[in-house]
Design a protein around this motif. Structure first.
Motif, PDB file in Angstrom:
ATOM      1  N   GLY A 174      55.278  37.400  35.611  1.00 25.60           N
ATOM      2  CA  GLY A 174      56.303  36.744  34.802  1.00 25.60           C
ATOM      3  C   GLY A 174      55.663  35.656  33.973  1.00 25.60           C
ATOM      4  N   ARG A 175      56.152  34.420  34.120  1.00 19.35           N
ATOM      5  CA  ARG A 175      55.596  33.269  33.388  1.00 19.35           C
ATOM      6  C   ARG A 175      54.885  32.330  34.366  1.00 19.35           C
ATOM      7  N   ARG A 176      54.213  32.917  35.372  1.00 24.38           N
ATOM      8  CA  ARG A 176      53.453  32.159  36.357  1.00 24.38           C
ATOM      9  C   ARG A 176      52.016  32.671  36.405  1.00 24.38           C
ATOM     10  N   LEU A 177      51.123  31.776  36.798  1.00 29.05           N
ATOM     11  CA  LEU A 177      49.718  32.113  36.944  1.00 29.05           C
ATOM     12  C   LEU A 177      49.232  31.601  38.292  1.00 29.05           C
ATOM     13  N   GLY A 178      48.486  32.417  38.980  1.00 30.27           N
ATOM     14  CA  GLY A 178      47.816  32.011  40.206  1.00 30.27           C
ATOM     15  C   GLY A 178      46.371  32.456  40.098  1.00 30.27           C
ATOM     16  N   ALA A 179      45.456  31.663  40.611  1.00 25.50           N
ATOM     17  CA  ALA A 179      44.048  32.037  40.491  1.00 25.50           C
ATOM     18  C   ALA A 179      43.223  31.400  41.587  1.00 25.50           C
ATOM     19  N   ARG A 180      42.123  32.035  41.868  1.00 19.89           N
ATOM     20  CA  ARG A 180      41.081  31.415  42.659  1.00 19.89           C
ATOM     21  C   ARG A 180      39.789  31.656  41.910  1.00 19.89           C
ATOM     22  N   GLY A 181      38.861  30.748  42.069  1.00 20.56           N
ATOM     23  CA  GLY A 181      37.642  30.886  41.301  1.00 20.56           C
ATOM     24  C   GLY A 181      36.459  30.221  41.964  1.00 20.56           C
ATOM     25  N   ARG A 182      35.304  30.567  41.433  1.00 16.01           N
ATOM     26  CA  ARG A 182      34.043  29.988  41.881  1.00 16.01           C
ATOM     27  C   ARG A 182      33.175  29.741  40.667  1.00 16.01           C
ATOM     28  N   ALA A 183      32.377  28.703  40.760  1.00 17.06           N
ATOM     29  CA  ALA A 183      31.405  28.413  39.702  1.00 17.06           C
ATOM     30  C   ALA A 183      30.146  27.868  40.349  1.00 17.06           C
ATOM     31  N   VAL A 184      29.030  28.189  39.754  1.00 23.78           N
ATOM     32  CA  VAL A 184      27.749  27.688  40.219  1.00 23.78           C
ATOM     33  C   VAL A 184      26.969  27.230  38.995  1.00 23.78           C
ATOM     34  N   GLY A 185      26.266  26.122  39.129  1.00 27.69           N
ATOM     35  CA  GLY A 185      25.484  25.618  38.010  1.00 27.69           C
ATOM     36  C   GLY A 185      24.313  24.789  38.488  1.00 27.69           C
ATOM     37  N   LEU A 186      23.407  24.538  37.561  1.00 33.48           N
ATOM     38  CA  LEU A 186      22.205  23.759  37.874  1.00 33.48           C
ATOM     39  C   LEU A 186      22.226  22.357  37.282  1.00 33.48           C
ATOM     40  N   LEU A 187      23.080  22.140  36.270  1.00 29.81           N
ATOM     41  CA  LEU A 187      23.098  20.855  35.573  1.00 29.81           C
ATOM     42  C   LEU A 187      24.487  20.220  35.649  1.00 29.81           C
ATOM     43  N   PRO A 188      24.627  18.910  35.780  1.00 25.86           N
ATOM     44  CA  PRO A 188      23.587  17.880  35.815  1.00 25.86           C
ATOM     45  C   PRO A 188      22.809  17.860  37.122  1.00 25.86           C
ATOM     46  N   GLU A 189      23.310  18.610  38.133  1.00 24.33           N
ATOM     47  CA  GLU A 189      22.624  18.789  39.409  1.00 24.33           C
ATOM     48  C   GLU A 189      23.130  20.111  39.953  1.00 24.33           C
ATOM     49  N   PRO A 190      22.384  20.764  40.842  1.00 28.52           N
ATOM     50  CA  PRO A 190      22.886  22.023  41.390  1.00 28.52           C
ATOM     51  C   PRO A 190      24.229  21.802  42.108  1.00 28.52           C
ATOM     52  N   TYR A 191      25.188  22.701  41.829  1.00 27.90           N
ATOM     53  CA  TYR A 191      26.510  22.588  42.447  1.00 27.90           C
ATOM     54  C   TYR A 191      27.102  23.966  42.685  1.00 27.90           C
ATOM     55  N   TRP A 192      28.077  24.006  43.592  1.00 28.63           N
ATOM     56  CA  TRP A 192      28.867  25.200  43.887  1.00 28.63           C
ATOM     57  C   TRP A 192      30.317  24.747  43.948  1.00 28.63           C
ATOM     58  N   VAL A 193      31.181  25.334  43.144  1.00 26.39           N
ATOM     59  CA  VAL A 193      32.594  24.960  43.066  1.00 26.39           C
ATOM     60  C   VAL A 193      33.452  26.125  43.529  1.00 26.39           C
ATOM     61  N   THR A 194      34.466  25.838  44.342  1.00 24.83           N
ATOM     62  CA  THR A 194      35.511  26.815  44.640  1.00 24.83           C
ATOM     63  C   THR A 194      36.850  26.141  44.346  1.00 24.83           C
ATOM     64  N   TYR A 195      37.802  26.925  43.857  1.00 27.52           N
ATOM     65  CA  TYR A 195      39.106  26.333  43.550  1.00 27.52           C
ATOM     66  C   TYR A 195      40.210  27.363  43.701  1.00 27.52           C
ATOM     67  N   THR A 196      41.428  26.840  43.918  1.00 28.10           N
ATOM     68  CA  THR A 196      42.648  27.631  43.814  1.00 28.10           C
ATOM     69  C   THR A 196      43.572  26.893  42.862  1.00 28.10           C
ATOM     70  N   LEU A 197      44.283  27.649  42.066  1.00 25.95           N
ATOM     71  CA  LEU A 197      45.179  27.102  41.052  1.00 25.95           C
ATOM     72  C   LEU A 197      46.522  27.812  41.157  1.00 25.95           C
ATOM     73  N   GLU A 198      47.598  27.033  41.155  1.00 22.43           N
ATOM     74  CA  GLU A 198      48.948  27.593  41.187  1.00 22.43           C
ATOM     75  C   GLU A 198      49.762  26.943  40.082  1.00 22.43           C
ATOM     76  N   THR A 199      50.562  27.756  39.406  1.00 22.99           N
ATOM     77  CA  THR A 199      51.503  27.191  38.436  1.00 22.99           C
ATOM     78  C   THR A 199      52.916  27.576  38.835  1.00 22.99           C
ATOM     79  N   GLY A 200      53.873  26.810  38.304  1.00 23.52           N
ATOM     80  CA  GLY A 200      55.269  27.170  38.406  1.00 23.52           C
ATOM     81  C   GLY A 200      55.649  27.959  37.163  1.00 23.52           C
ATOM     82  N   GLU A 201      56.942  27.998  36.867  1.00 24.45           N
ATOM     83  CA  GLU A 201      57.424  28.672  35.662  1.00 24.45           C
ATOM     84  C   GLU A 201      56.824  28.040  34.415  1.00 24.45           C
ATOM     85  N   GLU A 202      56.694  28.857  33.382  1.00 30.53           N
ATOM     86  CA  GLU A 202      56.135  28.432  32.090  1.00 30.53           C
ATOM     87  C   GLU A 202      54.688  27.946  32.211  1.00 30.53           C
TER      88      GLU A 202
END
Length: 196
Positions: free
Chosen positions: A27-55
């Motif tokens: 519908g007009r909702r978004l849900g997501a999970r994600g990961r990111a890895v990078g070396l700059l500005p320092e090595p990092y590993w990111v995990t996230y979950t994102l939830e939206t309501g209507e619109e």
């Protein structure tokens, strides 16, 4: 109601890394999970979950970041719980009045979070419809600092594989290409979608 499931991976250029998002659009909702890895500005590993309501209004963003601490011997872990309850934002349970009125979060290294305002206003389908101004809850990576950030999205023209939308925040400007589902294909000098 139909649910569209999309997986998108981007090369994140300034961080010398990659980000992947598993997205569900219902519908007009978004849900997501994600990961990111990078070396700059320092090595990092990111995990996230994102939830939206209507619109596509952000309701919750939960992020965890691992960075090196003391070289190879240790890992430092930080987390963030960002919530929007009817326009009242909290960061780890503490009210942040400077964010009140924002509809969206914007997570650094995560091109997916450019999607919500684009979908809400159909900017990827309405080239030339004029500028749209937003207040965002901006989350920087890897420190997870949260600040209020004013952004402008201006739909330009169709071209290439999608529609270009000019993104502006302060002195920064970039013409981002979005596909027919409102996901970033190319964010010059920041991220580019990888295709198989």
């Amino acid at each position: 109601m139909i649910t569209h499931r999309i997986v998108r991976t981007w090369e994140v250029l300034p961080h010398d890394g990659y980000a992947t998002a598993w997205v569900e659009l219902t519908g007009r909702r978004l849900g997501a999970r994600g990961r990111a890895v990078g070396l700059l500005p320092e090595p990092y590993w990111v995990t996230y979950t994102l939830e939206t309501g209507e619109e596509y209004v952000t309701s919750r963003l939960h992020v965890t970041v691992d960075t090196a601490e003391g070289g190879v011997a240790g890992v430092a872990t930080r987390s963030l719980d960002l919530r929007n309850d009817g326009g009242r934002w909290t960061v780890d349970g503490t009210h942040r009045p400077d964010l009140d009125g924002a509809l969206d979060c914007d997570l650094g290294v995560c091109p997916l979070t450019n999607t919500m305002p684009v979908l809400r206003h159909d900017l990827h389908r309405r080239p030339g419809s004029g500028p749209h101004d937003f207040l965002m809850a901006w989350v920087s990576v890897p420190d997870l600092a949260v600040s209020a950030n004013r952004q402008t999205y201006t739909p330009l023209a169709r071209g290439g594989q999608g529609t270009r939308v000019r993104f502006s925040s302060g002195d920064f400007h970039s013409d981002i290409e979005f596909d027919e589902r409102g996901l970033v294909l190319d964010y010059p000098e920041l991220a580019t979608a990888l295709t198989r």
